[in-house]
Design an enzyme around this catalytic site. Sequence first.
Site, PDB file in Angstrom:
ATOM      1  N   ASN A 227       2.545   4.860   4.095  1.00 47.79           N
ATOM      2  CA  ASN A 227       1.744   6.053   3.846  1.00 47.79           C
ATOM      3  C   ASN A 227       2.613   7.276   3.595  1.00 47.79           C
ATOM      4  OD1 ASN A 227      -0.827   4.885   4.010  1.00 47.79           O
ATOM      5  ND2 ASN A 227      -0.903   5.094   6.231  1.00 47.79           N
ATOM      6  N   ASP A 236      -3.636   1.793   1.592  1.00 45.87           N
ATOM      7  CA  ASP A 236      -4.919   1.086   1.566  1.00 45.87           C
ATOM      8  C   ASP A 236      -4.786  -0.260   0.870  1.00 45.87           C
ATOM      9  OD1 ASP A 236      -6.026   3.227   2.862  1.00 45.87           O
ATOM     10  OD2 ASP A 236      -7.026   4.056   1.089  1.00 45.87           O
ATOM     11  N   GLU A 262      -3.649   0.099  11.351  1.00 43.70           N
ATOM     12  CA  GLU A 262      -3.020  -1.082  10.756  1.00 43.70           C
ATOM     13  C   GLU A 262      -3.073  -2.266  11.717  1.00 43.70           C
ATOM     14  OE1 GLU A 262       0.417   1.244  12.656  1.00 43.70           O
ATOM     15  OE2 GLU A 262      -1.527   1.648  11.744  1.00 43.70           O
TER      16      GLU A 262
END
Length: 342
Positions: A227, A236, A262
């Site tokens: 990220n 994603d 996650e």
Amino acid sequence: MIHSRVRMVAMVFGLLTPLWIIIDVTVFNWPLSAALAALRLTASGAFLALALDPRPCDDIKDAWWRLAALLAIPTLFFTISHPLLYEQGMDDLRIAVTAGYGYLPFVMVAGLSVFPLTAKEGALFAAPMLAAHLGAGFYGSLVLPFPSYISALWLLVLIAVVATLAAISQLHFMIALLEQAAHDVLTGALSRRIGEELLRLQLAHAQRSHQPLSAIFVDLDDFKAVNDRFGHDEGDRVLRHAATTIRSLLRESDALVRWGGEEFLVIMPDTPIDGAMIAVERMRTAGFGKRPDGALQTASIGIAEQHADRSIDWEALVELADQRMYQAKQAGKDRVVSTEPA
């Protein structure tokens, strides 16, 4: 939902049914008024007993039985009261009051629209009231000549069909809402709230049947870096790929839950620790996809099994699997920790 609405409707009928006794006593002579009053009080007591029943409703069959009981009370009331009223002489006032009894099947059949039901269920629950109405017609209609009574029966069937269509529509709407609430939009895995409830039920079943139940905690390694470096869209994509891979390797009886950002929890009923290890090794062999820079995405995994670990509740089982996942992290990541060293 069926159970809660059965209780609600039963409570309303239980409270309102005795109020008609005042009208019966005013319009009908003794002993008919007394018989109708006793019948109403009995029906009211049955409704209230159903509404206040403290026993939990554990499955759909239990809910069906309670709905059947709810509908059986007015069906029996109609069947018993009809011959009592038919034997009495009728004037305009009595005909008007008796209509409240004669049209009871219409009220109850229309009430099916309150419950989420399938077409088959709607037909089965409407059938006894339709049969009672048909039997009353052959016995002698209270308020209609027989030819008009046949038309009323046809109208009752149409109301039953419309009520069943409304029940089906309500059921489909509820299923759509449940699907939306039960699944994580991004990964398609079960939501944590649904996962917790499923795990609670599975653990209770495993303890009753003395069957194993394994929980596998999967945490994608270094996911925050994806990220931070490549953005949330790439993050994603990694999550979706990992979830798809895990789900493709599970049995139909297993469940994949998105536990956190996650983190995933795999629930494996009837699976001892060695069976869970086999499933985990298949996941690791298949891989959890690639990161945006082309590197393989790895995961740290912890496994717990309720019999081997003597977990008394689902929270303890998940906590143990979570702790073992952290042990795998601390040992260098891309590892599995279970009751037996991996």
